[in-house]
Design an enzyme around this catalytic site. Structure first.
Site, PDB file in Angstrom:
ATOM      1  CE  LYS A  54      -3.816  -2.353   2.252  1.00 14.60           C
ATOM      2  NZ  LYS A  54      -4.403  -2.806   3.514  1.00 14.60           N
ATOM      3  CD  GLN A  98      -3.222  -4.323   6.663  1.00 16.74           C
ATOM      4  OE1 GLN A  98      -3.081  -3.386   5.879  1.00 16.74           O
ATOM      5  NE2 GLN A  98      -3.916  -5.415   6.346  1.00 16.74           N
ATOM      6  CG  ASP A 121      -9.554   0.030   5.219  1.00 20.03           C
ATOM      7  OD1 ASP A 121      -9.324  -0.242   4.024  1.00 20.03           O
ATOM      8  OD2 ASP A 121      -8.841  -0.355   6.170  1.00 20.03           O
TER       9      ASP A 121
END
Ligand code: NAP
Length: 306
Positions: A54, A98, A121
């Site tokens: 990422k 994460q 997200d």
């Protein structure tokens, strides 16, 4: 011989990343430097690979990247304090924590603490609610990528019967909401579904997100259906190595489906590209909310128009 067309997720992701890079350049021109903060707690090797990928992509498209790596023993209060600092920082536009988090941390509390406008997200309950209501929001990256691949393959999805296999909060449920918003008739299957195979065999669109290699084979698929394989499973390759494979038995499904995503090279690249897209959307939103900032720009369309 395979009959299905392979849907090229890498090419679609690159096209999206090129668009994102142009958007980033325009924001920079206007004095806004889009910035994504990625938070990793602990040293899980798979999470480490995901975070490094990422961060690499973030930099490639010109987005500033901040990596916050915390010790595996970090307590929830310390992580919440970091989130509060990132929420308050006007230079940070997107925050990604994460998952999974270590057992001592309540992941739901952490996700709820992220500013919904920085929630790239799309897991914050405000964004989940807005998606369910069919309102503009930051949409979870993996189902967003699946939707874009489906629209690229089929055009208008209205009236299609879509089956989503799996009902997780990060893939199955938001995927079902997106398909419903795109005017599909949607069935969601899970581990307690009784006639899963029969239901699936009536679908024009099948999205599989279970986490079990090859669990959907040709007997689940209507001839001519479009199949999106979200699964990522590491299996032994018989030569002492491992390889990645999806939830779909590709050899058999390719004989009946009209189109199918490969693993790797299907949904995975689209997930990261959609994360970049969400970061730009978040940067635009925050920039537009500042005094004397950018002229208001429309949200990035996700073909949700009614
Ligand atoms: P998850 O949270 O474990 O959810 C799996 C879902 O599958 C659950 O809803 C479960 O039902 C359902 N399920 C289990 N057995 C089933 C069966 N026999 N028939 C029908 N449904 C069944 O997994 P996830 O996070 O959604 O991830 C799914 C897969 O996608 C994994 O392989 C993951 O690695 C992959 N993934 C890929 C990406 C990407 O970027 N490509 C992103 C995210 C995830 P219950 O709810 O009843 O338990």
């Amino acid at each position: 011989m395979s009959a299905a067309r392979m849907i090229d997720g890498r090419a679609a992701a690159q096209a999206l990343l090129d668009e994102v890079a142009c958007d980033v350049a325009a924001l920079r021109e206007a004095g806004i430097e889009p910035c994504l903060a990625v938070v990793l707690v602990g040293d899980d090797p798979a999470s480490d690979v995901y975070v490094r990928n990422k961060v690499r992509r973030t930099r490639e498209v010109g987005i500033r990247s901040i990596e916050e790596r915390l010790d595996a023993h970090t307590c929830e209060a310390a992580l919440l304090a970091l989130i509060a600092r990132l929420n308050a920082d006007p230079q940070v536009h997107g925050i990604l924590v994460q998952l999974p988090l270590p057992a001592q941390i309540d992941a739901a509390a952490v996700l709820a603490a992220i500013d919904p406008h920085k929630d790239v997200d799309g897991f914050h309950r405000d964004n989940v609610g807005r998606l369910t209501l069919g309102e503009s929001s930051l949409v979870p990256c993996t189902p967003q990528g699946c939707l874009l691949l489906l629209q690229q393959t089929l055009g208008d999805l209205a009236g299609k019967h879509a089956v989503v296999v799996g009902r997780s909060n990060i893939v199955g449920k938001p995927m079902a909401a997106l398909l419903l918003n795109a005017h599909c008739s949607v069935s969601v299957l899970h581990s307690r579904s009784t006639n899963a195979r029969e239901l699936c065999r009536s679908a024009d669109i099948v999205v599989v997100a279970v986490g079990r290699a090859g669990c959907v084979d040709a007997s689940w698929i209507k001839p001519g259906a479009v199949v999106i394989d979200v699964g990522i499973n590491r299996v032994a390759d018989g030569a002492g190595q491992t390889r990645l494979t999806g939830d779909v038995d590709h050899a058999s499904v390719a004989q009946v489906a009209a189109a199918l995503t490969p693993v790797p090279g299907g949904v995975g690249p689209m997930t990261i590209a959609c994360l970049m897209r969400n970061t730009v959307q978040a940067a635009r939103h925050l920039a537009a909310s500042l005094p004397a900032s950018l002229p208001a720009s429309p949200p990035i369309p996700l073909t949700l128009a009614r």
